[in-house]
Design a protein around this motif. Structure first.
Motif, short mmCIF file in Angstrom:
data_model
loop_
_atom_site.label_atom_id
_atom_site.label_comp_id
_atom_site.label_asym_id
_atom_site.label_seq_id
_atom_site.Cartn_x
_atom_site.Cartn_y
_atom_site.Cartn_z
N LYS A 133 50.54 109.77 -21.69
CA LYS A 133 51.99 109.93 -21.54
C LYS A 133 52.59 108.67 -20.92
O LYS A 133 53.64 108.18 -21.36
CB LYS A 133 52.28 111.14 -20.65
CG LYS A 133 53.75 111.50 -20.55
CD LYS A 133 53.98 112.59 -19.51
CE LYS A 133 53.20 113.84 -19.84
NZ LYS A 133 53.45 114.92 -18.85
N MET A 134 51.93 108.12 -19.90
CA MET A 134 52.42 106.90 -19.26
C MET A 134 52.36 105.70 -20.21
O MET A 134 53.23 104.83 -20.18
CB MET A 134 51.62 106.62 -18.00
CG MET A 134 51.82 107.61 -16.86
SD MET A 134 53.54 107.65 -16.24
CE MET A 134 54.19 109.09 -17.10
N LEU A 135 51.33 105.67 -21.07
CA LEU A 135 51.23 104.61 -22.07
C LEU A 135 52.43 104.67 -23.02
O LEU A 135 53.02 103.63 -23.36
CB LEU A 135 49.92 104.73 -22.84
CG LEU A 135 49.70 103.77 -24.00
CD1 LEU A 135 49.74 102.32 -23.52
CD2 LEU A 135 48.37 104.06 -24.70
N SER A 136 52.79 105.86 -23.43
CA SER A 136 53.95 106.01 -24.32
C SER A 136 55.23 105.53 -23.64
O SER A 136 56.07 104.88 -24.26
CB SER A 136 54.10 107.48 -24.73
OG SER A 136 53.00 107.91 -25.50
N VAL A 137 55.37 105.84 -22.35
CA VAL A 137 56.55 105.38 -21.60
C VAL A 137 56.58 103.86 -21.53
O VAL A 137 57.64 103.23 -21.71
CB VAL A 137 56.56 105.98 -20.19
CG1 VAL A 137 57.69 105.38 -19.35
CG2 VAL A 137 56.70 107.50 -20.25
N ALA A 138 55.42 103.24 -21.29
CA ALA A 138 55.35 101.78 -21.23
C ALA A 138 55.78 101.16 -22.56
O ALA A 138 56.48 100.15 -22.59
CB ALA A 138 53.93 101.34 -20.87
N LYS A 139 55.36 101.78 -23.66
CA LYS A 139 55.75 101.28 -24.99
C LYS A 139 57.27 101.43 -25.19
O LYS A 139 57.94 100.51 -25.67
CB LYS A 139 55.01 102.07 -26.07
CG LYS A 139 53.52 101.83 -26.12
CD LYS A 139 53.18 100.53 -26.81
CE LYS A 139 51.70 100.43 -27.08
NZ LYS A 139 51.34 99.14 -27.75
N GLU A 140 57.78 102.59 -24.80
CA GLU A 140 59.20 102.86 -25.00
C GLU A 140 60.08 101.93 -24.17
O GLU A 140 61.20 101.61 -24.56
CB GLU A 140 59.50 104.32 -24.63
CG GLU A 140 58.90 105.32 -25.60
CD GLU A 140 58.94 106.74 -25.06
OE1 GLU A 140 59.48 106.93 -23.94
OE2 GLU A 140 58.44 107.65 -25.75
N GLU A 141 59.57 101.49 -23.02
CA GLU A 141 60.37 100.64 -22.13
C GLU A 141 60.24 99.15 -22.47
O GLU A 141 60.76 98.31 -21.73
CB GLU A 141 59.97 100.90 -20.68
CG GLU A 141 60.37 102.28 -20.20
CD GLU A 141 60.17 102.47 -18.71
OE1 GLU A 141 59.71 101.51 -18.03
OE2 GLU A 141 60.47 103.57 -18.20
#
Length: 319
Positions: free
Chosen positions: A299-307
């Motif tokens: 989930k945190m990896l996805s947030v890093a990508k989105e940001e």
């Protein structure tokens, strides 16, 4: 004597040195001591017999860490105060654990026992892998599935997903039993499909191998595991590592990959290959499963990508 190998205690404070040494001697541990660089060098001549070094950070010289890393001797660091600087320094130095002085007898003995047990498991697994390699040289040449037997990813040479999942399950149970922190980092190359489309599969394989080396160079302790999770995704398991320690490793990985400086002319975020990372840290609950840790890291990896990529995000956000 209960133990066959020696513990090395190093401190320039003679009182602390003798106090720690005496506690360990009472428990049956053979002890070597050093209160100067000269004595430390002399002790390392017997490095094959040293299973753990307990080092007072106030006495630390950068050469000590280099020597210990070279000899693959785990380190238990002791420091005077809690703080991110000391913790970051000990992780970068390659410490297996970091404690604040004064440290009580029970805590000291528990930490020493835990590190030694972890090292023994690591050495046992390494010996098992070596036996498999030596026992099947012909199979290794003729059967591509031998990589599954020795738990290595064929392209990068690091642990494969199967081996990682075995270790994660074991470390999860141990952390739950001992109420210890466990950290996990999910890593993904940014815009890697476009990279392969631009530069071709051969360059893509080269990139994956170099990234694997860069990630592996960021972890220092024998119990830490870097594995290829699949495709352009990697994973790192950090036993006995809290949130602050996981942050240090994640940022070191990001910078290591940037320093490899693999050209990526049409990257949407720069001119070289970058990675995004999702980090999760928790103390496992009994009867829970490691999927909770993996899910939070993903989930945190996805947030890093989105940001915007080329960054890490961590769970929990604070604390």
């Amino acid at each position: 004597m209960k133990k066959q190998t020696s513990l090395l205690v190093a401190s320039r404070n003679h009182h602390n040195l003798q106090l720690i040494a005496q506690l360990l001697i009472q428990e049956g541990y053979p002890i070597l001591t050093a209160d100067s660089l000269e004595e430390f060098e002399q002790a390392l001549r017997h490095s094959a017999q040293i299973s753990l070094a307990i080092v007072d950070i106030c006495s630390l010289d950068s050469r000590i860490c280099e020597w210990l890393r070279h000899e693959a001797i785990p380190i238990l660091m002791l420091s005077n105060q809690s703080g991110s600087t000391d913790w970051q320094f000990t992780l970068i130095a390659g410490a297996a654990d970091h404690r604040i002085k004064p440290i009580g007898k029970t805590e000291l003995l528990t930490r020493v026992s835990s590190i030694l047990k972890h090292r023994a498991k690591f050495e046992l697994e390494k010996a098992r892998d070596n036996r498999l390699l030596k026992a099947a040289p012909d199979l290794q040449k003729s059967n591509p599935k031998v990589d599954d037997l020795v738990f290595r990813d064929a392209l990068t040479g690091i642990a494969n997903r199967h081996h990682f999942e075995e270790i994660l399950e074991r470390e999860w149970r141990r952390a739950a039993r001992e109420a210890r922190f466990l950290s996990l980092i999910m890593i993904n190359l940014d815009f890697f499909k476009d990279f392969k489309d631009t530069y071709g599969l051969q360059r893509g394989d080269y990139c994956l191998r170099e990234v694997a080396k860069a990630l592996s160079a960021a972890v220092k302790r024998c119990g830490d595991v870097v594995a290829r999770y699949g495709g352009e995704e990697f994973v790192t398991l950090l036993p006995d590592t809290n949130r602050s320690g996981a942050i240090v490793v994640a940022e070191a990985m990001r910078l290591n990959v940037a320093d490899v400086n693999i050209s990526y002319a049409n990257s949407p975020i720069g001119d070289r290959v970058t990675i995004s990372l999702g980090v999760a840290t928790l103390i496992p609950e009994r009867n829970s499963t490691p999927q909770a840790l993996i899910a939070e890291a993903q989930k945190m990896l996805s947030v890093a990508k989105e940001e915007g990529s080329d960054r890490f995000k961590i769970y929990p956000i604070s604390g």
